[in-house]
Design a protein around this motif. Structure first.
Motif: not given
Length: 752
Positions: A38-43, A126-132, A159-164, A173-180
């Motif tokens: 949740x915190x990651x999604x907020x950030x 935010x939701x995709x980041x939180x899901x990952x 990681x700056x990679x995930x954040x940016x 990031x959306x495709x990685x969510x599906x892959x994970x």
């Protein structure tokens, strides 16, 4: 002596509390992982809103947001007809007036869900980041344990990679969510012999294929290999009986995964057939046939190169090096931890190899996931996009990579984070097991050894945190540098409440909308509160105006050069336009004259008619202003008089006349020349259309005011030389530019 007065006892209790604080109870780890997600999604939402309020320098964002709006309207294409050139968005294919994006609709559909539910697409980011982050935790917990899962999720999120990459409307990031999600469901199906999980894995990887086919195949390759191996083993064990009832669980589960995955492959091909006309012609290929994976000659939108294996190895070498040193958590420290964790895990796993159902699932899952660290980088060798993200290969501070990281390798971030988490937890457990403690205790007291071990841990956390703060802040600052530039550029739109408006946009990068002006997007029906059209040739501009007769037209322009650099700011203007109508027009253009001007050179010309001769008028005492009178009538445009405020008046000779076609541009330029050869040029262009037939029935239309420019040392100004009224700081002292237009009907005459 009481314990209260014993300083050693107090220190023992303090260090004990610290150790307990660093030791998270197992039942709290899922809750902490949820909190971290949740915190990651907020950030990510905060970064998307504050760092990218006008979107990033990657103009693909506008493509996905336009596509998301289209999906909400039930459209797969924009119907622009004969005006397609005026409305074509960036990376859209023009198929006879039918415009469709080069990208498939899965990532856009994710953004569309948030737009439909809350009206804010950044919620989807935010939701995709939180899901990952949550899926990294689950995946690491399946391979190792929950504590490793929590640390791995933290490494991923930090990681700056995930954040940016997660903070912009791009598909990685959306495709990685599906892959994970596919990885978690597939491995759960193997571990628990759970058929619904296996079916869900097929849906997830099928959607990933629909989103980014090549990316999905690279990630799924090790899992496919494992599936084939398990099915083959079942067939070897059972022979032909394995395909009879009851069918072995491994065959049923993999068949379900394959069937549902193949169904979405079929959906992808059906989408291709719908938009491109052929199931095997992907939209990206229809847009640029030589842009896909492969070696040899590659090309997209005028950019081309010979992409050889040598170039691929060099470019990907730089990409992976920058990944390791700049884009992973804590830079090289974090990457060393990830590689150490991978080496340690492989040392444990490889002697036993991959096993089947129920046989040490963590080992099997870990080896399959580790396989993605081979297939993804190897597969990316064949894609020239990894060369294109580097403007200069040996400079990590330019190109798209410097802003978002090596985004074609985003799928490797999760496994690397998991192995980094394994290394960190293993190291901490090694400390807690007392191996280092025992060695220190042999040379010091046991209490001193405990203090040293805890101090080493705390110091390491602080050092890694400081290093990661530096790694994260650099790309954030680099992207944030564009915010001020974009804020200035779009200021005219924020200052006006546009309603039923038609806005003509400049084309600094060619005939594309949203490249670069991403926030200025059209509704899918080209009928929103504001309609944006590209400023173009007079014929097309008049056609656009005819298509929207009830809207108020504007022209958006700016002074300065629009470049990819954040330091190159522009001064914008949003000028209201009108279409003047009459049998003829008389116009006066008044320009300021700086000091030491020796002569004036006036030129009038049209875009397609006979070019005017260069008539020069020498005025001994030019004064501070010059009035240039000119006339437009059916079939011709002509200079009629030149007057200075010093009292000098001259009439141009008969050669200062040019022919007018049915629709044309009338150019007027006034060049002031000094004795040393330096010059200042005023230039204006007005679109003119003849209507109503010939002779007495002929009438003219003029788009007014004209485009005005001021430039030095050249006689033909560029787009960046636009004259912006009310901005004297942009020009030399004495520069001013006014123009007026009066309609003249039959029998009327006006005095100059």
């Amino acid at each position: 002596m009481s314990s209260a007065s014993d300083p050693n006892g107090r220190r023992t209790r303090i260090f004990g509390r610290l150790r307990r604080r660093f030791s998270v109870p197992t039942d709290r780890e899922p809750r902490l992982a949820l909190l971290l997600s949740v915190l990651t999604g907020v950030v990510v939402f905060f970064v998307a809103a504050e760092v990218f309020p006008y979107h990033s320098i990657n103009d693909d964002e506008g493509v996905y947001l336009t596509q998301a709006a289209m999906l909400l309207e039930g459209q797969l294409e924009i119907r622009a007809g004969e005006l397609a050139d005026a409305f074509r968005p960036w990376f859209f294919v023009d198929d006879g007036g039918r415009l469709y994006p080069k990208y498939t609709p899965v990532p856009a559909a994710m953004f569309a869900v948030a737009m439909a539910l809350v009206g804010e697409p950044r919620v989807a980011l935010a939701a995709i980041a939180a899901g990952n982050v949550a899926l990294v935790y689950v995946l690491a917990s399946m391979i190792f344990d929950r504590r490793v899962g929590l640390v791995a999720a933290t490494v991923f999120a930090a990681s700056p990679f995930a954040l940016l990459t997660s903070s912009v409307f791009l598909p990685y990031a959306p495709t990685t969510l599906l892959n994970l999600l596919f990885a978690v469901l597939y491995l759960r199906g193997v571990r628990d012999a759970h058929l619904p999980s296996a079916a869900g894995a097929g849906v997830a990887t099928g959607l990933a294929f629909f989103a980014r086919p090549y990316t999905a195949v690279l990630f799924a390759a090790p899992f496919i290999a494992h599936a084939l191996w398990t099915v083959g083993r079942s067939l070897r064990r059972g022979g032909t009986a394995a395909v009879r009832r009851p069918v072995p669980g491994s065959i049923r589960r993999n068949a379900a995964t394959a069937a549902l995955g193949s169904a979405f492959v079929g959906l992808t091909l059906a989408y291709n057939a719908r938009v491109t006309g052929s199931p095997l012609l992907f939209p990206y290929e229809a847009f640029a046939p030589l842009d896909g994976p492969g070696f040899g000659y590659r090309e997209i939108e005028g950019h081309s190169m010979e992409y050889t294996l040598e170039v691929a190895l060099e470019a990907n070498g730089y990409v992976l090096w920058y990944y390791a040193t700049r884009w992973f958590t804590a830079g090289p420290i974090g990457m060393i931890a990830a590689l150490s964790g991978l080496a340690l895990a492989l040392r444990r796993w490889i002697p036993s190899g991959i096993r089947g159902d129920g046989d040490d699932h963590g080992r099997t899952a870990g080896l399959v996931l580790a396989g993605t660290l081979v297939t993804v980088p190897l597969g990316n060798l064949a894609f020239w996009g990894n060369r294109n993200v580097l403007a200069t290969m040996d400079d990590p501070t330019n190109g798209l990579l410097s802003h978002f990281g090596p985004f074609y390798h985003f799928d490797t971030l999760a496994p690397l984070s998991i192995f980094a988490g394994f290394a960190l937890v293993t190291g901490w457990r090694w400390l807690r097991a007392g191996r280092l403690h025992d060695r220190l205790a042999d040379r010091t007291s046991r209490e001193t050894a405990r203090r040293i071990a805890l101090a080493v841990l705390v110091s390491s956390v602080l050092v890694v945190g400081a290093v990661n703060a530096t790694v994260v802040s650099t790309p954030l600052e680099r992207n944030a540098a564009y915010t001020d530039k974009f804020e200035e550029a779009y200021e005219p739109f924020e200052e006006r409440d546009l309603e039923d408006a038609l806005v003509f946009l400049p084309t600094p990068y060619g005939g594309w909308q949203n490249h670069p002006f991403q926030p200025l997007r059209n509704d899918p029906g080209l009928d929103g509160e504001v309609v944006y059209a590209l400023d173009g040739v007079p014929e097309r501009d008049f056609e656009v105006l005819d298509a929207y007769p009830d809207r108020t037209p504007y022209r958006y322009a700016y002074h300065g050069d629009w470049t990819p650099s954040p330091d190159d700011h522009v001064t914008p203007t949003l000028e209201e336009l009108s279409v003047r109508e009459g049998e003829a027009f008389e116009s006066r253009t008044t320009v300021g004259v700086p000091s030491n001007v020796d002569e004036l050179r006036l030129e009038i010309e049209t875009g397609s008619g006979e070019r005017a001769s260069h008539d020069t008028y020498v005025v001994a005492e030019s004064g501070d202003e010059v009035d240039v009178d000119w006339r437009i009538e059916d079939g011709r445009a002509a200079l009629t008089n030149v007057t200075t405020d010093a009292g000098d008046t001259e009439g141009p000779d008969g050669d200062a006349t040019v022919g007018l076609e049915g629709v044309d541009d009338v150019h007027l330029s006034v060049t002031l020349v000094q004795s040393d050869g330096s010059s200042l040029t005023y230039q204006q262009e007005a679109a003119v259309r003849s209507t109503g037939g010939d002779g007495d029935d002929a009438r003219l239309e003029v788009i007014w005011p004209p485009e005005r420019s001021v430039c030095t040392l050249v006689t033909h100004c560029g787009d960046g030389d636009r004259y912006i009224p009310g901005e004297p700081d942009l020009y030399f002292d004495g520069v001013s530019f006014e123009t007026r237009l009066d309609a003249v009907e039959a029998g009327e005459e006006r005095d100059s």
